[in-house]
Design a protein around this motif. Structure first.
Motif, PDB file in Angstrom:
ATOM      1  N   LEU A   1       0.837  -1.204   0.000  1.00 25.96           N
ATOM      2  CA  LEU A   1       0.000   0.000   0.000  1.00 25.96           C
ATOM      3  C   LEU A   1       0.866   1.246   0.000  1.00 25.96           C
ATOM      4  O   LEU A   1       1.998   1.228   0.491  1.00 25.96           O
ATOM      5  CB  LEU A   1      -0.867   0.020   1.260  1.00 25.96           C
ATOM      6  CG  LEU A   1      -2.049  -0.920   1.299  1.00 25.96           C
ATOM      7  CD1 LEU A   1      -2.677  -0.857   2.679  1.00 25.96           C
ATOM      8  CD2 LEU A   1      -3.070  -0.548   0.234  1.00 25.96           C
ATOM      9  N   THR A   2       0.315   2.322  -0.483  1.00 28.05           N
ATOM     10  CA  THR A   2       1.052   3.594  -0.508  1.00 28.05           C
ATOM     11  C   THR A   2       1.451   4.024   0.898  1.00 28.05           C
ATOM     12  O   THR A   2       2.444   4.711   1.080  1.00 28.05           O
ATOM     13  CB  THR A   2       0.199   4.724  -1.114  1.00 28.05           C
ATOM     14  OG1 THR A   2      -0.860   5.051  -0.206  1.00 28.05           O
ATOM     15  CG2 THR A   2      -0.379   4.346  -2.459  1.00 28.05           C
ATOM     16  N   THR A   3       0.681   3.602   1.898  1.00 25.69           N
ATOM     17  CA  THR A   3       1.021   3.976   3.276  1.00 25.69           C
ATOM     18  C   THR A   3       2.205   3.146   3.773  1.00 25.69           C
ATOM     19  O   THR A   3       3.077   3.662   4.478  1.00 25.69           O
ATOM     20  CB  THR A   3      -0.196   3.771   4.195  1.00 25.69           C
ATOM     21  OG1 THR A   3      -0.737   2.472   3.945  1.00 25.69           O
ATOM     22  CG2 THR A   3      -1.263   4.803   3.920  1.00 25.69           C
TER      23      THR A   3
ATOM     24  N   GLY B   1       0.790   0.657  -4.575  1.00 21.92           N
ATOM     25  CA  GLY B   1      -0.507   1.105  -5.088  1.00 21.92           C
ATOM     26  C   GLY B   1      -1.502   1.338  -3.966  1.00 21.92           C
ATOM     27  O   GLY B   1      -1.232   1.012  -2.805  1.00 21.92           O
ATOM     28  N   ASN B   2      -2.653   1.893  -4.316  1.00 23.50           N
ATOM     29  CA  ASN B   2      -3.677   2.099  -3.287  1.00 23.50           C
ATOM     30  C   ASN B   2      -4.473   0.806  -3.087  1.00 23.50           C
ATOM     31  O   ASN B   2      -4.240  -0.201  -3.759  1.00 23.50           O
ATOM     32  CB  ASN B   2      -4.563   3.311  -3.596  1.00 23.50           C
ATOM     33  CG  ASN B   2      -5.489   3.098  -4.784  1.00 23.50           C
ATOM     34  OD1 ASN B   2      -5.755   1.960  -5.204  1.00 23.50           O
ATOM     35  ND2 ASN B   2      -5.981   4.183  -5.330  1.00 23.50           N
ATOM     36  N   ARG B   3      -5.384   0.844  -2.134  1.00 23.57           N
ATOM     37  CA  ARG B   3      -6.103  -0.377  -1.755  1.00 23.57           C
ATOM     38  C   ARG B   3      -6.795  -1.027  -2.954  1.00 23.57           C
ATOM     39  O   ARG B   3      -6.689  -2.224  -3.178  1.00 23.57           O
ATOM     40  CB  ARG B   3      -7.122  -0.039  -0.656  1.00 23.57           C
ATOM     41  CG  ARG B   3      -7.997  -1.206  -0.268  1.00 23.57           C
ATOM     42  CD  ARG B   3      -8.820  -0.911   0.968  1.00 23.57           C
ATOM     43  NE  ARG B   3      -9.784  -1.973   1.197  1.00 23.57           N
ATOM     44  CZ  ARG B   3      -9.493  -3.115   1.796  1.00 23.57           C
ATOM     45  NH1 ARG B   3      -8.271  -3.357   2.214  1.00 23.57           N
ATOM     46  NH2 ARG B   3     -10.414  -4.041   1.971  1.00 23.57           N
TER      47      ARG B   3
ATOM     48  N   ASN C   1      -1.366   0.728  11.542  1.00 25.59           N
ATOM     49  CA  ASN C   1      -1.367   1.837  10.586  1.00 25.59           C
ATOM     50  C   ASN C   1      -2.361   2.895  11.059  1.00 25.59           C
ATOM     51  O   ASN C   1      -3.463   3.014  10.532  1.00 25.59           O
ATOM     52  CB  ASN C   1      -1.738   1.319   9.185  1.00 25.59           C
ATOM     53  CG  ASN C   1      -1.858   2.445   8.180  1.00 25.59           C
ATOM     54  OD1 ASN C   1      -1.216   3.487   8.321  1.00 25.59           O
ATOM     55  ND2 ASN C   1      -2.694   2.243   7.162  1.00 25.59           N
TER      56      ASN C   1
ATOM     57  N   ARG D   1      -7.444  12.010  -0.515  1.00 25.04           N
ATOM     58  CA  ARG D   1      -6.805  11.126  -1.492  1.00 25.04           C
ATOM     59  C   ARG D   1      -7.819  10.769  -2.586  1.00 25.04           C
ATOM     60  O   ARG D   1      -9.010  11.056  -2.480  1.00 25.04           O
ATOM     61  CB  ARG D   1      -6.328   9.854  -0.788  1.00 25.04           C
ATOM     62  CG  ARG D   1      -5.073  10.038   0.084  1.00 25.04           C
ATOM     63  CD  ARG D   1      -3.799   9.920  -0.760  1.00 25.04           C
ATOM     64  NE  ARG D   1      -3.814   8.699  -1.552  1.00 25.04           N
ATOM     65  CZ  ARG D   1      -3.473   7.505  -1.089  1.00 25.04           C
ATOM     66  NH1 ARG D   1      -3.050   7.361   0.144  1.00 25.04           N
ATOM     67  NH2 ARG D   1      -3.538   6.442  -1.869  1.00 25.04           N
TER      68      ARG D   1
ATOM     69  N   GLY E   1     -10.662   4.993  -4.219  1.00 24.29           N
ATOM     70  CA  GLY E   1      -9.881   3.750  -4.296  1.00 24.29           C
ATOM     71  C   GLY E   1      -8.844   3.666  -3.197  1.00 24.29           C
ATOM     72  O   GLY E   1      -8.291   2.602  -2.935  1.00 24.29           O
ATOM     73  N   SER E   2      -8.603   4.800  -2.531  1.00 29.79           N
ATOM     74  CA  SER E   2      -7.663   4.831  -1.411  1.00 29.79           C
ATOM     75  C   SER E   2      -8.358   4.356  -0.136  1.00 29.79           C
ATOM     76  O   SER E   2      -9.434   4.841   0.209  1.00 29.79           O
ATOM     77  CB  SER E   2      -7.143   6.262  -1.221  1.00 29.79           C
ATOM     78  OG  SER E   2      -6.777   6.492   0.127  1.00 29.79           O
ATOM     79  N   GLY E   3      -7.727   3.427   0.565  1.00 26.41           N
ATOM     80  CA  GLY E   3      -8.263   2.941   1.835  1.00 26.41           C
ATOM     81  C   GLY E   3      -8.228   4.020   2.910  1.00 26.41           C
ATOM     82  O   GLY E   3      -9.097   4.086   3.776  1.00 26.41           O
ATOM     83  N   THR E   4      -7.214   4.883   2.849  1.00 25.64           N
ATOM     84  CA  THR E   4      -7.113   6.004   3.789  1.00 25.64           C
ATOM     85  C   THR E   4      -8.341   6.897   3.630  1.00 25.64           C
ATOM     86  O   THR E   4      -8.987   7.289   4.604  1.00 25.64           O
ATOM     87  CB  THR E   4      -5.841   6.825   3.489  1.00 25.64           C
ATOM     88  OG1 THR E   4      -4.707   5.962   3.562  1.00 25.64           O
ATOM     89  CG2 THR E   4      -5.683   7.972   4.468  1.00 25.64           C
TER      90      THR E   4
ATOM     91  N   ARG F   1      -6.020   1.412  12.141  1.00 25.92           N
ATOM     92  CA  ARG F   1      -6.053   0.405  11.084  1.00 25.92           C
ATOM     93  C   ARG F   1      -4.834  -0.484  11.263  1.00 25.92           C
ATOM     94  O   ARG F   1      -3.877  -0.121  11.931  1.00 25.92           O
ATOM     95  CB  ARG F   1      -5.974   1.063   9.704  1.00 25.92           C
ATOM     96  CG  ARG F   1      -6.979   2.158   9.487  1.00 25.92           C
ATOM     97  CD  ARG F   1      -7.120   2.441   8.013  1.00 25.92           C
ATOM     98  NE  ARG F   1      -7.850   1.382   7.371  1.00 25.92           N
ATOM     99  CZ  ARG F   1      -7.740   1.061   6.082  1.00 25.92           C
ATOM    100  NH1 ARG F   1      -6.896   1.701   5.318  1.00 25.92           N
ATOM    101  NH2 ARG F   1      -8.457   0.095   5.565  1.00 25.92           N
TER     102      ARG F   1
HETATM  103  P1  PGA Z   1      -4.251   3.680   0.477  1.00 26.89           P
HETATM  104  O1  PGA Z   1      -3.511   2.810   1.538  1.00 26.89           O
HETATM  105  O2  PGA Z   1      -4.881   4.849   1.141  1.00 26.89           O
HETATM  106  O3  PGA Z   1      -3.151   4.083  -0.484  1.00 26.89           O
HETATM  107  O4  PGA Z   1      -5.284   2.789  -0.192  1.00 26.89           O
HETATM  108  C1  PGA Z   1      -3.907   2.721   2.859  1.00 26.89           C
HETATM  109  C2  PGA Z   1      -4.879   1.683   3.243  1.00 26.89           C
HETATM  110  O5  PGA Z   1      -5.693   1.172   2.464  1.00 26.89           O
HETATM  111  O6  PGA Z   1      -4.806   1.351   4.437  1.00 26.89           O
END
Ligand code: PGA
Length: 221
Positions: free
Chosen positions: A18-20, A46-48, A82, A113, A116-119, A185
């Motif tokens: 993940l990007t994080t 990549g993102n989630r 996280n 963000r 598609g980003s989990g954050t 998380r």
């Molecule tokens: P993301 O990663 O925001 O780049 O998707 C973080 C996550 O999903 O925890």
């Protein structure tokens, strides 16, 4: 002996993070590669949503991901925390406020963000649960860009504490003391259940487990 065995290890590991986790896993690669010279690592960031697509298409050996979706048959192991923090520039009027009501954030412009980003989805879920609709000022496609726009005064944002550890330590950004934060998380190490990990992938997974990062220091501590 173990050292001799390591010397003959050969192979390639494809890992997607993940990007994080980008603020944590690449740092561990140098020492891993030094002690496993025969193993090549290819890392995708990549993102989630992007990682879930790669997982569904079986593109990598190992994933550093958040919670796995229920419909996918995967093997998971907990990896590291996280925590997500609410960041603002140090000059922000709420910078020194304590125990801020989440409702108060309805007045603040947010930098988000990309979809598609989990954050992003975690932040949206938190504020929706508190009946707060976010004023989205700007949407940007990376943690780095979010940090820069927040530091530049465009708004506040929710980011992984790992992504902003350096800026918080330097005082370039502050973490607001909003009730309910940090959002907790966890990262997991996972791989498709039907896939047997190669010795190289196993070695890398074990390395990650024995070098897992700890919770970064929170702002003001
Ligand atoms: P993301 O990663 O925001 O780049 O998707 C973080 C996550 O999903 O925890």
């Amino acid at each position: 002996d173990v050292a001799a065995l390591r010397g003959v290890e050969r192979g390639r590991v494809r890992v997607a993070v993940l990007t994080t986790a980008q603020y944590v896993v690449p740092k561990l690669l140098g020492a891993f590669c030094a002690s496993h010279p025969g193993i090549d690592v290819a890392m995708h960031v990549g993102n989630r949503e992007a990682l879930l697509q790669r997982l569904a298409a079986n593109q990598d050996d190992l994933y550093v991901l958040g919670a796995a979706p229920e419909h996918l048959d995967v093997v998971t192991e907990p990896f590291a925390d996280n925590p997500l923090v609410l960041i603002a520039p140090p000059t922000h009027p709420l910078a020194r406020a304590r125990d801020i009501d989440p409702q108060r954030l309805a007045e603040e412009p947010f930098v988000l963000r990309e979809p598609g980003s989990g954050t992003r989805s975690t932040a949206e879920r938190f504020f929706a649960e508190h009946g707060v609709s976010l004023r989205v000022r700007l949407e940007v496609g990376s943690n780095e860009a979010v940090k820069q726009t927040v530091a530049g005064g465009l708004g506040v944002a929710v980011l992984s504490a790992h992504a902003v550890a350096a800026e918080l330590a330097l005082g370039e950004l502050v973490a607001l003391d909003v009730r309910g934060f940090p959002l907790l998380r966890r990262w997991q190490l996972l791989h498709p259940a039907g896939k047997r990990l190669s010795p190289a992938a196993l070695a890398f997974k074990q390395w990650l487990q024995t070098h897992r990062p700890t919770f970064p220091p929170a702002a003001g501590e």
